[in-house]
Design an enzyme around this catalytic site. Sequence first.
Site, PDB file in Angstrom:
ATOM      1  N   CYS A  84      50.409  47.579  25.591  1.00 58.58           N
ATOM      2  CA  CYS A  84      50.257  47.308  27.020  1.00 58.58           C
ATOM      3  C   CYS A  84      48.775  47.218  27.376  1.00 58.58           C
ATOM      4  CB  CYS A  84      50.927  48.422  27.829  1.00 58.58           C
ATOM      5  SG  CYS A  84      50.809  48.135  29.600  1.00 58.58           S
ATOM      6  N   CYS A 134      46.515  53.362  31.779  1.00 57.58           N
ATOM      7  CA  CYS A 134      47.080  54.602  32.330  1.00 57.58           C
ATOM      8  C   CYS A 134      46.814  55.751  31.335  1.00 57.58           C
ATOM      9  CB  CYS A 134      48.583  54.433  32.559  1.00 57.58           C
ATOM     10  SG  CYS A 134      48.998  52.890  33.404  1.00 57.58           S
ATOM     11  N   CYS A 143      49.446  57.448  29.061  1.00 60.54           N
ATOM     12  CA  CYS A 143      50.515  56.670  28.439  1.00 60.54           C
ATOM     13  C   CYS A 143      50.252  56.312  26.981  1.00 60.54           C
ATOM     14  CB  CYS A 143      50.760  55.400  29.248  1.00 60.54           C
ATOM     15  SG  CYS A 143      52.189  54.486  28.601  1.00 60.54           S
ATOM     16  N   CYS A 187      68.573  52.483  32.277  1.00 60.11           N
ATOM     17  CA  CYS A 187      67.251  52.054  32.749  1.00 60.11           C
ATOM     18  C   CYS A 187      66.465  51.420  31.609  1.00 60.11           C
ATOM     19  CB  CYS A 187      66.505  53.259  33.309  1.00 60.11           C
ATOM     20  SG  CYS A 187      64.859  52.831  33.876  1.00 60.11           S
ATOM     21  N   CYS A 209      68.960  49.685  36.034  1.00 61.68           N
ATOM     22  CA  CYS A 209      67.616  49.974  36.537  1.00 61.68           C
ATOM     23  C   CYS A 209      66.632  49.329  35.578  1.00 61.68           C
ATOM     24  CB  CYS A 209      67.403  51.492  36.594  1.00 61.68           C
ATOM     25  SG  CYS A 209      65.726  51.942  37.081  1.00 61.68           S
ATOM     26  N   CYS A 259      63.391  53.409  42.912  1.00 57.39           N
ATOM     27  CA  CYS A 259      63.217  54.632  42.129  1.00 57.39           C
ATOM     28  C   CYS A 259      61.705  54.813  42.014  1.00 57.39           C
ATOM     29  CB  CYS A 259      63.863  54.468  40.758  1.00 57.39           C
ATOM     30  SG  CYS A 259      63.502  55.836  39.634  1.00 57.39           S
ATOM     31  N   ARG A 289      64.794  63.529  40.242  1.00 56.98           N
ATOM     32  CA  ARG A 289      65.100  63.556  38.806  1.00 56.98           C
ATOM     33  C   ARG A 289      64.086  64.364  38.005  1.00 56.98           C
ATOM     34  NH1 ARG A 289      65.239  58.193  37.246  1.00 56.98           N
ATOM     35  NH2 ARG A 289      67.251  58.140  38.256  1.00 56.98           N
TER      36      ARG A 289
HETATM   37  N1  SAM Z   1      54.942  49.712  32.360  1.00 55.96           N
HETATM   38  C1  SAM Z   1      55.726  50.026  33.481  1.00 55.96           C
HETATM   39  C2  SAM Z   1      54.939  50.737  34.565  1.00 55.96           C
HETATM   40  O1  SAM Z   1      53.904  51.299  34.291  1.00 55.96           O
HETATM   41  O2  SAM Z   1      55.393  50.701  35.701  1.00 55.96           O
HETATM   42  C3  SAM Z   1      56.974  50.808  33.183  1.00 55.96           C
HETATM   43  C4  SAM Z   1      56.996  51.956  32.199  1.00 55.96           C
HETATM   44  S1  SAM Z   1      55.963  53.342  32.545  1.00 55.96           S
HETATM   45  C5  SAM Z   1      55.956  54.107  30.988  1.00 55.96           C
HETATM   46  C6  SAM Z   1      56.923  54.362  33.633  1.00 55.96           C
HETATM   47  C7  SAM Z   1      56.391  55.705  34.031  1.00 55.96           C
HETATM   48  O3  SAM Z   1      56.520  56.642  32.981  1.00 55.96           O
HETATM   49  C8  SAM Z   1      54.946  55.829  34.448  1.00 55.96           C
HETATM   50  O4  SAM Z   1      54.707  55.373  35.742  1.00 55.96           O
HETATM   51  C9  SAM Z   1      54.734  57.333  34.351  1.00 55.96           C
HETATM   52  O5  SAM Z   1      55.064  57.956  35.591  1.00 55.96           O
HETATM   53  C10 SAM Z   1      55.735  57.775  33.273  1.00 55.96           C
HETATM   54  N2  SAM Z   1      55.042  58.242  32.058  1.00 55.96           N
HETATM   55  C11 SAM Z   1      54.466  57.471  31.117  1.00 55.96           C
HETATM   56  N3  SAM Z   1      53.900  58.227  30.146  1.00 55.96           N
HETATM   57  C12 SAM Z   1      54.132  59.520  30.481  1.00 55.96           C
HETATM   58  C13 SAM Z   1      53.773  60.764  29.880  1.00 55.96           C
HETATM   59  N4  SAM Z   1      53.062  60.828  28.771  1.00 55.96           N
HETATM   60  N5  SAM Z   1      54.182  61.898  30.489  1.00 55.96           N
HETATM   61  C14 SAM Z   1      54.900  61.836  31.634  1.00 55.96           C
HETATM   62  N6  SAM Z   1      55.241  60.690  32.242  1.00 55.96           N
HETATM   63  C15 SAM Z   1      54.863  59.534  31.687  1.00 55.96           C
HETATM   64  C1  DTB Z   2      59.880  57.741  34.911  1.00 56.70           C
HETATM   65  O1  DTB Z   2      59.402  58.165  35.974  1.00 56.70           O
HETATM   66  N1  DTB Z   2      59.859  58.415  33.765  1.00 56.70           N
HETATM   67  C2  DTB Z   2      60.436  57.632  32.702  1.00 56.70           C
HETATM   68  C3  DTB Z   2      60.962  56.378  33.450  1.00 56.70           C
HETATM   69  N2  DTB Z   2      60.476  56.578  34.775  1.00 56.70           N
HETATM   70  C4  DTB Z   2      60.673  55.032  32.938  1.00 56.70           C
HETATM   71  C5  DTB Z   2      59.501  57.373  31.580  1.00 56.70           C
HETATM   72  C6  DTB Z   2      58.905  58.626  30.997  1.00 56.70           C
HETATM   73  C7  DTB Z   2      58.052  58.228  29.833  1.00 56.70           C
HETATM   74  C8  DTB Z   2      57.502  59.414  29.088  1.00 56.70           C
HETATM   75  C9  DTB Z   2      56.645  59.008  27.963  1.00 56.70           C
HETATM   76  C10 DTB Z   2      57.327  58.186  26.916  1.00 56.70           C
HETATM   77  O2  DTB Z   2      58.434  58.528  26.464  1.00 56.70           O
HETATM   78  O3  DTB Z   2      56.731  57.187  26.471  1.00 56.70           O
HETATM   79 FE1  SF4 Z   3      51.458  50.144  30.409  1.00 56.93          FE
HETATM   80 FE2  SF4 Z   3      52.095  52.686  30.040  1.00 56.93          FE
HETATM   81 FE3  SF4 Z   3      50.643  52.005  32.155  1.00 56.93          FE
HETATM   82 FE4  SF4 Z   3      53.270  51.279  32.038  1.00 56.93          FE
HETATM   83  S1  SF4 Z   3      52.452  53.359  32.161  1.00 56.93           S
HETATM   84  S2  SF4 Z   3      51.517  50.010  32.638  1.00 56.93           S
HETATM   85  S3  SF4 Z   3      53.469  50.956  29.805  1.00 56.93           S
HETATM   86  S4  SF4 Z   3      50.009  51.807  29.992  1.00 56.93           S
END
Ligand code: SAM
Ligand code: DTB
Ligand code: SF4
Length: 338
Positions: free
Chosen positions: A72, A76, A79, A116, A147, A207, A279
């Site tokens: 990606c 973030c 992530c 989802c 979702c 959501c 959630r």
């Molecule tokens: N790429 C898309 C976005 O950013 O909207 C969708 C997937 S993204 C992984 C969805 C959410 O997962 C993020 O907004 C964040 O709140 C959560 N998330 C991602 N990595 C995480 C982590 N290491 N711990 C907790 N929550 C996480």
């Molecule tokens: C949300 O708020 N939490 C979920 C879902 N929406 C997409 C994702 C959590 C991701 C946690 C890190 C991972 O597994 O990569």
């Molecule tokens: Fe990309 Fe992760 Fe950010 Fe979603 S949360 S935009 S997958 S870097």
Amino acid sequence: MSASEQQIEKLEVGGMSIDAEPWAGRPLEDVEALFDLPLNDLLFAAQWVHRRRFDPSSVQVSTLLSIKTGACPEDCAYCPQSIRFATGIDTHDLMPLDEVKAAAARAKAAGATRFCMGASYRGPKDRQLEPILDMIREVKALGLETCATLGLLRDGQAERLADAGLDYYNHNLDSSESFYPKVITTRTYADRLETLGRVRSAGLKVCCGGIVGMGESRRDRAELLLTLASLDPQPESVPINRLVQVPGTPLDGADELDNFEFLRTIAVARILMPASHVRLSAGRTDFSEEMQALCFLAGANSIFYGEKLLTTDNPGTEADDRLFSRLGLRPAQSAQQP
Ligand code: SAM
Ligand code: DTB
Ligand code: SF4
């Protein structure tokens, strides 16, 4: 609910007067005062609000699938899927339709009512959306609520998702507006609000939640929850993630958020957004069963169910089935007709 319970319109607790109405547009100081309540008062108030609208033993169950993982372009800091951080995850392009369908069928058989699909895009291009629309149609045809979480949406994309049968779109605000730039620089808070507006205008359910435990202050957590509560209408689902620290990401090694502070965050979310499903999301593998039970008492009434979130671990269906049975909780029935 007994007749006498129904007559109480306000709860006087810890010097505060609490009702069961949405907290849109209230002063931030009031939200901070909620956070400051003695824990027993806060939990009592949250459970009281919860019982006004929900069956306290019913928990909504969603399963996640990462349909496109890693690489990606966004930054973030939490992530594991950002191309900028060396996290060693298994990356893959968009999954074939039949694999998504098979995963959704397994989720349904295991008892999930919502499926989802998450993709590691900054936002999908119009041509990238096409195969995802097919996935939505197929998952919907199985009788699951659908979702998707695909990042930022451009004009017209939310409508196309809605036409394909999407029920919910997940897009998080993640933190307070002031803390947000410390975590993400490649897209703004305003970008996120714009996507949320597009999702709503297309008639999709929203959501939207955030992550705590990134080093933000209690005031930031209060501000995030108040911003969520001030979305009009309030989001139907509010995922509260506790940061899962992944080696290689900038937030690995952040000070861990105290469990009781997490619990307070859940309780405050419940009080501010009395009709939303709150959630318990990422971070559950770090919680004991007792801690999760407290979160349900504080008004959490939804979980991610399955072995994996997107790339990190989740407790797994057997552990959750056992927990539900020990706590006398039941998975909520689906609103979706097959
Ligand atoms: N790429 C898309 C976005 O950013 O909207 C969708 C997937 S993204 C992984 C969805 C959410 O997962 C993020 O907004 C964040 O709140 C959560 N998330 C991602 N990595 C995480 C982590 N290491 N711990 C907790 N929550 C996480
Ligand atoms: C949300 O708020 N939490 C979920 C879902 N929406 C997409 C994702 C959590 C991701 C946690 C890190 C991972 O597994 O990569
Ligand atoms: Fe990309 Fe992760 Fe950010 Fe979603 S949360 S935009 S997958 S870097």
